[in-house]
Scaffold this motif. Structure first.
Motif, mmCIF file in Angstrom:
data_model
loop_
_atom_site.group_PDB
_atom_site.id
_atom_site.type_symbol
_atom_site.label_atom_id
_atom_site.label_comp_id
_atom_site.label_asym_id
_atom_site.label_seq_id
_atom_site.Cartn_x
_atom_site.Cartn_y
_atom_site.Cartn_z
ATOM 1 N N ASP A 112 0.868 -1.179 0.000
ATOM 2 C CA ASP A 112 0.000 0.000 0.000
ATOM 3 C C ASP A 112 0.901 1.224 0.000
ATOM 4 O O ASP A 112 1.728 1.406 0.899
ATOM 5 N N THR A 113 0.753 2.068 -1.011
ATOM 6 C CA THR A 113 1.610 3.250 -1.121
ATOM 7 C C THR A 113 1.033 4.463 -0.394
ATOM 8 O O THR A 113 1.548 5.565 -0.522
ATOM 9 N N GLY A 114 -0.015 4.254 0.383
ATOM 10 C CA GLY A 114 -0.581 5.328 1.174
ATOM 11 C C GLY A 114 -1.991 5.705 0.808
ATOM 12 O O GLY A 114 -2.674 6.394 1.559
ATOM 13 N N ASP A 115 -2.468 5.249 -0.345
ATOM 14 C CA ASP A 115 -3.830 5.605 -0.766
ATOM 15 C C ASP A 115 -4.817 4.459 -0.544
ATOM 16 O O ASP A 115 -5.944 4.517 -1.009
ATOM 17 N N GLY A 116 -4.385 3.409 0.149
ATOM 18 C CA GLY A 116 -5.268 2.288 0.444
ATOM 19 C C GLY A 116 -5.328 1.246 -0.653
ATOM 20 O O GLY A 116 -5.976 0.226 -0.509
ATOM 21 N N GLU A 117 -4.632 1.492 -1.765
ATOM 22 C CA GLU A 117 -4.632 0.549 -2.882
ATOM 23 C C GLU A 117 -3.298 -0.196 -2.912
ATOM 24 O O GLU A 117 -2.232 0.413 -2.854
ATOM 25 N N TYR A 118 -3.361 -1.506 -3.006
ATOM 26 C CA TYR A 118 -2.146 -2.321 -3.067
ATOM 27 C C TYR A 118 -1.691 -2.454 -4.513
ATOM 28 O O TYR A 118 -2.477 -2.801 -5.393
ATOM 29 N N CYS A 141 6.427 2.384 0.297
ATOM 30 C CA CYS A 141 5.498 1.368 0.810
ATOM 31 C C CYS A 141 5.148 1.681 2.259
ATOM 32 O O CYS A 141 6.007 1.666 3.130
ATOM 33 N N LYS A 142 3.884 1.960 2.499
ATOM 34 C CA LYS A 142 3.424 2.309 3.853
ATOM 35 C C LYS A 142 2.924 1.087 4.632
ATOM 36 O O LYS A 142 3.149 0.979 5.828
#
Length: 196
Positions: A112-118, A141-142
């Motif tokens: 997940d880069t921070g927007d909730g999408e993997y 990567c968050k």
């Protein structure tokens, strides 16, 4: 050294390697100890390269190597021939693990880069720009936490295990062919001069 003893040594060495490969592959399903949704796990983990490739496909020849290298040195040629056939299978399993591990290292993890999408943020990188050589990009990567380090360590372990297993299985192919052609033990026969 007898080919039977060499076979036994290789077989004993392959067991802990196969167990480590299976454990490493299982750990890839739980990044940083977290249980994720199936859609959030890196796709290359589902190829079972540690469980099947470097695990089960290597344990089977290891058992045969122990049998072919059993006590007695009684020219167990059939056992050595079967160990050659299974060692080729073990070599293929180790090589499969190496290929999938390399692809996993090069492509990077699903995160997940921070927007909730993997997504796979590193899949389109060139080798020069690869995330492996630029740790400052790891912060992209968050979630899951430390996923990049987790994947790099485990895929690297699987890569090394696969290489070692492939080499050992290749050595066993040569050893097994020698044992099949020449017999499993080359002992010098003592002749009794007085008995002639």
């Amino acid at each position: 050294m007898c080919t039977g003893k060499c076979s036994k040594c290789i077989g004993i060495t392959l067991f802990p390697l196969a167990v480590c490969a299976i454990v490493s592959n299982i750990l890839l399903y739980f990044p940083n100890g977290q249980v994720l949704q199936l859609s959030e796990i890196t796709d290359l983990v589902w190829f079972f390269h540690g469980i099947l490739g470097a695990g089960i496909l290597v344990i089977l020849p290891a058992f045969m190597m122990l049998g072919a290298g059993g006590a007695g040195c009684c020219a167990n040629r059939c056992g050595m021939l079967l160990s050659v056939i299974l060692s080729v299978m073990g070599f293929a399993g180790g090589a499969y693990c190496v290929v999938i591990s390399l692809l996993g290292l090069i492509g990077g993890p699903l995160c997940d880069t921070g927007d909730g999408e993997y997504l796979y943020p590193f899949r389109n990188d060139t080798l020069e720009d690869n995330y492996l050589f630029n740790q400052t990009t790891w912060s992209i990567c968050k979630q899951p936490e430390n996923i990049i380090l987790w994947n790099v360590v485990l895929f690297s372990i699987l890569l090394v295990i696969g290489v070692i297993e492939a080499i050992l299985c290749f050595i066993q192919v040569i050893n097994g062919l020698t044992g099949f052609i020449c017999g499993t033990c080359m002992r010098r026969r003592k002749t009794n001069i007085s008995g002639m």
